[in-house]
Design a protein around this motif. Structure first.
Motif, PDB file in Angstrom:
ATOM      1  N   LYS A   1       6.814  12.821  -1.655  1.00 11.38           N
ATOM      2  CA  LYS A   1       6.156  14.238  -1.729  1.00 11.38           C
ATOM      3  C   LYS A   1       4.863  14.104  -2.075  1.00 11.38           C
ATOM      4  N   SER A   2       4.320  12.788  -2.352  1.00  8.81           N
ATOM      5  CA  SER A   2       2.717  12.728  -2.392  1.00  8.81           C
ATOM      6  C   SER A   2       2.444  11.545  -1.484  1.00  8.81           C
ATOM      7  N   PHE A   3       0.882  11.542  -1.170  1.00  7.84           N
ATOM      8  CA  PHE A   3       0.541  10.324  -0.060  1.00  7.84           C
ATOM      9  C   PHE A   3       0.901   9.234  -0.639  1.00  7.84           C
ATOM     10  N   GLN A   4       0.839   8.929  -2.043  1.00  3.16           N
ATOM     11  CA  GLN A   4       0.915   7.820  -2.589  1.00  3.16           C
ATOM     12  C   GLN A   4       2.276   7.190  -2.575  1.00  3.16           C
ATOM     13  N   GLU A   5       3.462   8.102  -2.892  1.00  4.76           N
ATOM     14  CA  GLU A   5       5.041   7.793  -2.567  1.00  4.76           C
ATOM     15  C   GLU A   5       5.228   7.463  -1.196  1.00  4.76           C
ATOM     16  N   LEU A   6       4.714   8.048  -0.280  1.00  8.98           N
ATOM     17  CA  LEU A   6       4.708   7.718   1.081  1.00  8.98           C
ATOM     18  C   LEU A   6       4.324   6.276   1.420  1.00  8.98           C
ATOM     19  N   LYS A   7       3.081   6.031   1.022  1.00 10.01           N
ATOM     20  CA  LYS A   7       2.366   4.810   1.176  1.00 10.01           C
ATOM     21  C   LYS A   7       3.343   3.466   0.604  1.00 10.01           C
ATOM     22  N   GLU A   8       3.812   3.859  -0.589  1.00 10.35           N
ATOM     23  CA  GLU A   8       4.603   2.931  -1.375  1.00 10.35           C
ATOM     24  C   GLU A   8       6.178   2.637  -0.397  1.00 10.35           C
TER      25      GLU A   8
END
Length: 464
Positions: A51-58
């Motif tokens: 749901k966040s850009f950070q989660e997507l990057k991980e």
């Protein structure tokens, strides 16, 4: 066709609301439609999606270091989630007591296109859909600002690649050409300069944000004004242009009432829209209440949603399989969340090609015989198959006057389903439901169902 049934189909997807419109009147029906409550809860099928850009990057980091099987499983899971989202939306369209909000959401969905295939992040597509739903009856300018600054839109129209010294014009072009003014009301330099104002607008945590390193902060001329404009200021300038209301009033008329609206109607309602400072609610009220008084049945080809959900309602099919409906829509050229291009579905005659008409007739045969849509189609995931077997026979029941003679029953179904009939149609109907028809005899239900199925295949049934 009964006028209340006609407008139930136009303001929703079936005849479910016809009695309500007749009882409380169109204006009250619109007021209640506008005041429907919004559900802001994130659906369960999105709980595990990033749901966040950070989660997507991980997740991407994990996939890049993982094995090919893990990537395939992630892709499979994303596709299943996309399918769940389609079924979720179809259920809302079908079950809402006042479905106009969902119909208007679908209108905006086809205006501000952002597809699963290009965006690739289900939660961003859901956010995009929620913005449209929340602002469906709000202000056109406000909605434009919000949707242009959604993660889905900057991703879909490649503004993530738009930066100073390496400009990408896609979002700038569609903002003018498809979303607001339309061709002929701007020039190529406005597009080039607009891309400067949008440079650096990229993915953020909840919505798109400017990245200072990629911004272009030089002054430019945009639609006759000079300055260092960013997205909100650019939209404000667009909405000062004299021809701003007509693109959207034409599309609203086409979506709800006329495949080919008269230009004087487009201008008439456009002038009112401008007078109302681009508030959508009063525009819709004026269009619907004034067009309701006119004899305009048969002026629009039903889109696949209107066709399929009307059939489900007429046959009293409870809890229809949303994924199978979504697959049928895809076959008909109306793939939810996956329009063929940024222009969206063409509508009009594209909804009734010879192939589409044949598919509709085959679907009518399946449903009238209690068989599900797209039997055995391979896109169903295992969980859906367990929950709702697409090969299981449906319980179908057609409502008709059990005390009527053949002409009374024909008149009842014709008035409910067709915008017009003639002597030839009547003769065809009476060949199926003959003068000595008796509803008390065995097989009477089957005879009326055969008549209903025949009516579904007439050209007149394809229109509203």
């Amino acid at each position: 066709m009964d006028k209340h049934t006609l407008w139930s189909l136009r303001l929703g997807y079936s005849a479910k609301q016809a009695k309500t419109i007749e009882k409380i009147g169109l204006k009250k029906f619109l007021e209640q439609s506008f005041s429907t409550e919004l559900d802001s809860k994130i659906p369960d099928f999105l709980q595990d999606s990033p749901k966040s850009f950070q989660e997507l990057k991980e997740i991407r980091k994990t996939l890049n270091t993982g094995n090919p099987e893990a990537k395939r499983e992630m892709l499979k899971k994303d596709n299943q989630t996309s399918g769940e989202m389609k079924a979720w939306w179809i259920a809302k369209m079908n079950e809402d007591e006042f479905p106009l909000r969902e119909k208007m959401t679908c209108f905006w969905h086809n205006h501000y296109v952002a597809t699963f295939q290009k965006v690739k992040v289900n939660y961003w597509v859901f956010q995009h859909n929620q913005i449209l739903r929340e602002n469906a009856f709000g202000n056109f300018k406000t909605l434009t600002k919000k949707i242009i600054q959604s993660n889905a839109m900057v991703r879909y129209l490649d503004n993530v690649d738009n930066q100073k010294g390496k400009l990408n014009e896609n979002l700038s072009r569609e903002l003018l050409e498809l979303f607001t003014l339309g061709i002929g009301n701007y020039n190529e330099q406005d597009i080039k300069n607009g891309s400067k104002g949008l440079a650096g607008l990229g993915i953020g945590e909840e919505n798109a944000v400017y990245r200072k390193f990629f911004e272009d902060n030089e002054s430019f001329t945009y639609l006759g004004k000079n300055g260092n404009f960013k997205v909100d200021e650019m939209v404000d300038i667009i909405f000062e242009q004299p021809n701003i209301p007509y693109l959207i009033t034409r599309k609203i008329l086409k979506w709800f009432i006329y495949d080919n609206p008269k230009e004087e109607l487009v201008i008439y309602y456009g002038e009112y829209f401008k007078k109302m400072n681009f508030e959508i609610k009063p525009l819709l009220t004026k269009i619907f209440t004034e067009e309701f008084t006119k004899n305009n049945a048969g002026s629009k080809i039903k889109n696949p949603l209107e066709y399929s959900l009307q059939l489900m309602n007429e046959l009293n099919i409870t809890n229809p399989n949303g994924k199978l409906i979504a697959f049928f829509l895809k076959e008909q050229g109306m793939d939810l969340f996956n329009q063929p291009n940024v222009k969206g579905w063409d509508g009009g005659n594209s909804w009734l090609t010879s192939q589409v008409f044949l598919q509709r007739n085959n679907t009518a045969d399946l449903l009238c015989n209690g068989k599900n849509l797209n039997q055995g189609q391979k896109d169903m995931d295992e969980n859906s198959m367990k929950k709702q077997n697409p090969n299981k026979l449906l319980s179908v029941k057609l409502n008709w006057n059990k005390d009527g003679n053949n002409k009374e029953i024909i008149a009842e179904l014709s008035n409910r389903l067709l915008f017009q009939t003639d002597k030839n149609s009547q003769a065809d109907f009476e060949q199926i439901l003959k003068y000595d028809f008796d509803s008390k005899t065995d097989g009477s239900e089957n005879a009326v169902m055969r008549l209903f199925n025949f009516i579904l295949k007439t050209p007149e049934f394809q229109l509203i």
